[in-house]
Design a protein around this motif. Sequence first.
Motif, PDB file in Angstrom:
ATOM      1  N   LYS A   1       0.829  -1.202   0.000  1.00 18.19           N
ATOM      2  CA  LYS A   1       0.000   0.000   0.000  1.00 18.19           C
ATOM      3  C   LYS A   1       0.866   1.256   0.000  1.00 18.19           C
ATOM      4  O   LYS A   1       1.946   1.289   0.583  1.00 18.19           O
ATOM      5  CB  LYS A   1      -0.928  -0.004   1.209  1.00 18.19           C
ATOM      6  CG  LYS A   1      -1.958  -1.131   1.184  1.00 18.19           C
ATOM      7  CD  LYS A   1      -2.835  -1.100   2.418  1.00 18.19           C
ATOM      8  CE  LYS A   1      -3.865  -2.227   2.389  1.00 18.19           C
ATOM      9  NZ  LYS A   1      -4.722  -2.229   3.612  1.00 18.19           N
TER      10      LYS A   1
ATOM     11  N   ARG B   1       0.384   5.363   0.831  1.00 13.85           N
ATOM     12  CA  ARG B   1      -0.515   6.409   1.329  1.00 13.85           C
ATOM     13  C   ARG B   1      -0.454   7.642   0.436  1.00 13.85           C
ATOM     14  O   ARG B   1       0.631   8.049  -0.014  1.00 13.85           O
ATOM     15  CB  ARG B   1      -0.154   6.785   2.762  1.00 13.85           C
ATOM     16  CG  ARG B   1      -0.296   5.639   3.757  1.00 13.85           C
ATOM     17  CD  ARG B   1      -0.401   6.180   5.187  1.00 13.85           C
ATOM     18  NE  ARG B   1       0.705   7.066   5.519  1.00 13.85           N
ATOM     19  CZ  ARG B   1       1.865   6.657   6.028  1.00 13.85           C
ATOM     20  NH1 ARG B   1       2.070   5.357   6.240  1.00 13.85           N
ATOM     21  NH2 ARG B   1       2.813   7.524   6.325  1.00 13.85           N
TER      22      ARG B   1
ATOM     23  N   SER C   1       6.328  -1.334  -4.964  1.00 12.94           N
ATOM     24  CA  SER C   1       5.112  -2.128  -5.113  1.00 12.94           C
ATOM     25  C   SER C   1       4.999  -2.711  -6.520  1.00 12.94           C
ATOM     26  O   SER C   1       4.622  -3.875  -6.691  1.00 12.94           O
ATOM     27  CB  SER C   1       3.887  -1.272  -4.792  1.00 12.94           C
ATOM     28  OG  SER C   1       3.916  -0.844  -3.446  1.00 12.94           O
TER      29      SER C   1
END
Length: 351
Positions: A172, A174, A189
């Motif tokens: 994830k 942010r 990622s």
Amino acid sequence: MKPGTFLRIHRWIALAFAPLLLIQALTGTMILFREPLAQTLDPGAMTRQSSHDMQPAPLSQLLEAAGARFPTMRVTRLFMPSGPDAAAFAQLTGAQGEVRYASIDPGNARVLAAGPIWRFPIEAALQIHYRLLGDWLGIAIVTLNGLALFLIGVSGVKHWWPGRGRIVASLKVRRNLPSRIKLRLYHRSAGAIASILILFSATTGVLLAAADLPLGPAPASAAPARTITLSSGQVDNAISLLHARLPEARMRDIRIGPDGTLAINLLAPEAGPRAVDVVQIDATGPSLDKVLKSDDNPALWLTVLPLHAGDSFGLPGRLLLMAEALALIFLCISGPLQWWRARSSRPGAKK
């Protein structure tokens, strides 16, 4: 191993090979859908213009048309049309090793386009992807590039690995983070998500390229033989012999040897998406000298190429590889970019 070792391995190998990996990713994207893309980009050169009601022109006429465009060169390979709307594609070689190409209408044997490799951008992408437009040295660089990609993938995963229970959370990003940090996390990622496919492509790519490296002692050089120029009758008689012996044969491509030998790859879809049966015909006779069925052919590419190109998995496989290639393009750009930003922000760095 010291903390950060895998990151340093990942960073410096990636920085060294990023330009080559970017080229491989871009060309790989182009050739995943090679034939339809070529016809879309250059329909006048790569699409049949004659009526589909016409009988296909004899092979000899296709060879003559290509040879007439470059009279000082000889046709060394001819790819037959891959579909009803496709053109035939010829490769010609000169006495000094120079190479030219020609696309030919399979109905009326008219040359649609001719020139060097750059006249046909998708074919150029294929040759760049496979051997960087070179000979064995280009293949060696591509092999080294694949090994580097494998090490980059393994070291990146080892550095990132958060533990089995935290994989999803670690991916994830942010939204309220600074752009510099978000770029690093997007890079992390994207690499983690695409890592399995990247390692798969690197492994299959190395196997394909390394198999064509001239390893081992060089074969003894034979005295140059006189080049035999086949007549139209000899070519057509050879093809008639092929169809008499193998009535269901569908030619994928033909290599024309300087000694008058035709090495013909026949489509064998029942054995795999890229499988071919190989037939060798002495066109000066003619005589059918050899038939090698796909199942008996030890060539590694017959097994590995359909995996590397995604053909073994159909359209979903090619789309997955397309997504992987796009991810690799992003990684090849975002990695050096974040390294440059970090380097420029250090105290004492030149502005």
